[in-house]
Design an enzyme around this catalytic site. Structure first.
Site, PDB file in Angstrom:
ATOM      1  N   GLY A  29      -8.622 -44.104 -33.162  1.00  0.00           N
ATOM      2  CA  GLY A  29      -8.776 -42.776 -34.080  1.00  0.00           C
ATOM      3  C   GLY A  29      -7.354 -43.650 -34.838  1.00  0.00           C
TER       4      GLY A  29
ATOM      5  CE  LYS B 152      -8.088 -32.745 -30.126  1.00  0.00           C
ATOM      6  NZ  LYS B 152      -8.897 -33.990 -30.307  1.00  0.00           N
TER       7      LYS B 152
END
Ligand code: F6P
Length: 531
Positions: free
Chosen positions: A263, A496
């Site tokens: 990413g 998360k």
């Protein structure tokens, strides 16, 4: 663990460097008194000029460091990275960001992957050029005057930085929304023109909660602003390593990329679409070419002349030999204002680790905390602490020799301040011996504080590509010195997971509170005051 020609768990041995540094290495002030020093620690490649002469290094210390890098077979490791070796061992993947910008397949094993790269690049650039010309209908999208990138982390920071640095007329207006905070989306959606607004939903996984919620709300905004249901998909492009999920969301076009592109290393891929739409196909290809030239430099240059290697050595010494916990990046160019944010993710998500590939604890802390901003603004904010604080903070100063504007006096003042700050950090102040002792102490700048200066001849797509690739390779070399895997990011998963549970607890007051007492109390407080 994949077989490579080198042992990725072999450690960089600091002992020889530490004993030399402790017993023989002169202080930075002493070293800097040597007139011949500057030329010895300048490194150039194309338009990039790296000056390490204000770092506490000398030939002996660098020699010891280079010997250790040879022991690690660093040249082979840098070649293996670009040849697609499976260096991201905890995820069983290669790291293919250099392939994405390559002009040719660097290794037989990448021939098929490279043919996909060429196809994906052409598709991305075709869509980008159509958007650049406000002619999205050429590729099945709307003729957009405004392109809004929806993405976070590496799906935002890289393209946003490139757009900030290079985009302008005649491309579409570019906006970026990353945070899930409703204010971020409202700001991006402010103003009319839903009919001529296109969203680039950029997400490697196409599973990031914030990004998908922003994309769904953007789609509802289109509906609320008169866009017919059957037209909605023409207002979306999905850029992802999970093209099926992007297609399922309902987009007019998908730009795919290989899941082995990390990413924070992905701006060169479809993730760069919004930036490419803002600067056009040719400029984005120059960006890729500038980065590819830095890749080639890393394959061809001897380690002792390789810019990312020498910067990595000096910066790892700051971190391990002198134990400086943070590093400031100060861009003396407003167009590079987002560089510190970009490097925060690149350096800290890559090297903010504590174990090696075999799961063994590292001997020393790895990534420094990266922070910073722009100059000269920082001089009126945090430079006081850099000059007189007890903590020493190494600084990266970046500037462009040719300004790219028609205000020569402004540029002269800007560069004068940049050079003056690094000189002042190095030299410190001399106080008149007759000064009152308390006042003398208050006014003293001790000096002996290290910095690195990176001068770009000018800021253009090629030099920006080279600069960002320089930092990618520097981070990779640092990971070889620290000993960690720079390509995974397991540390982000826990937060998360917990966020999912807290979200449920905030949405339904009968949801059990099974977090820590502090979090439970905070949830109760929010519940009590939420309408
Ligand atoms: O922060 C974790 C992370 O996975 C980053 O590595 C990544 O750039 C970001 O979240 C966004 O992920 P995605 O592109 O899959 O939406």
């Amino acid at each position: 663990m994949t077989q490579t020609a080198f042992d990725p768990t072999k450690r960089f041995a600091w002992q020889s460097l530490r004993s030399y540094a402790d017993q023989e290495l002169p202080s930075l002030k002493q070293l800097s008194a040597d007139a011949a020093r500057a030329g010895r620690y300048e490194f150039r490649h194309r338009g990039l000029h790296l000056d390490l002469s204000k770092c506490r290094i000398d030939a002996e210390l660098l020699g010891l460091g280079l010997h250790q890098l040879d022991q690690l077979q660093l040249s082979q490791q840098m070649a293996a990275l670009q040849a697609g070796a499976e260096l991201n061992m905890s995820e069983g993947r290669a790291a293919l960001h250099t392939l994405v910008r390559a002009e040719r397949a660097p290794h037989e094993r990448l021939r098929e992957a490279f043919s996909d790269v060429l196809e994906q690049r052409e598709r991305m650039l075709t869509i980008a050029q159509a958007l650049f010309e406000h002619a999205g209908s050429r590729v099945g999208l709307v003729d957009a005057d405004r392109v809004i990138n929806i993405g976070i982390g590496g799906s935002d920071l890289g393209p946003r930085l490139v757009a900030d640095a290079l985009a302008g007329e005649p491309g579409p207006e570019l906006r970026f929304v990353a945070n899930v905070d409703g204010h971020a989306l409202d700001q991006a959606l402010s103003g009319p023109r839903a009919a001529r607004t296109l969203f680039v939903v950029s997400s490697k996984t196409f599973g990031t909660r914030e990004t998908l919620l922003n994309a769904l709300s953007a789609r509802q905004w289109l509906r609320d602003n008169g866009v017919a249901e059957e037209q909605l998909s023409r207002h979306f492009v999905g850029c992802s390593a999970n093209p099926e999920a992007a297609a399922k969301f309902g987009v007019g076009a998908v730009v795919a990329f290989n899941e082995s592109v990390g990413g924070r290393y992905s701006l060169w891929s479809g993730v760069g679409l919004a930036a490419a739409a803002g600067i056009g196909r040719d400029a984005f290809q120059q960006l890729l070419a500038g980065a590819a030239a830095m890749d080639e430099h890393c394959l061809q240059a001897p380690l002792s002349r390789c810019l990312p290697v020498m910067a990595a050595l000096a910066h790892c010494m700051d971190r391990v030999l002198w134990s400086y916990p943070t590093r400031a990046v100060v861009a003396y160019d407003e167009r590079l204002g987002l560089l510190p944010d970009f490097l925060q993710q690149l350096e800290m998500e890559s090297n903010g680790k504590a174990v090696d590939h075999a799961g063994q604890s590292l001997d020393h802390p790895a990534a420094a905390v990266i922070w910073g901003g722009t100059g000269t603004a920082g001089q009126h904010a945090y430079f006081q602490s850099l000059h007189q604080g007890l903590d020493v903070v190494p600084v990266d100063f970046l500037g462009c020799i040719r300004p790219g504007h028609q205000r020569p006096e402004h540029h002269r003042v800007l560069l004068a301040n940049m050079l003056a700050q690094s000189a002042a950090l190095l030299q410190g102040s001399k106080i008149d011996p007759d000064t009152d002792p308390a006042l003398a102490a208050a006014r003293l700048c001790p000096g002996g504080r290290p910095s690195t200066t990176l001068l770009l001849e000018r800021l253009d797509p090629a030099s920006l590509g080279a600069l960002l690739a320089f930092y990618e390779h520097k981070v990779f070399v640092q990971s070889r010195i620290f000993g960690n895997n720079p390509f995974d990011q397991w540390g982000v998963e826990l937060g998360k997971k917990i966020a999912g549970g807290v979200e449920q607890a905030l949405s339904s007051h009968d949801h059990p509170l099974d977090f820590d007492p502090s979090t439970n109390a905070l949830i109760r407080r929010i519940r009590a005051l939420s309408n």
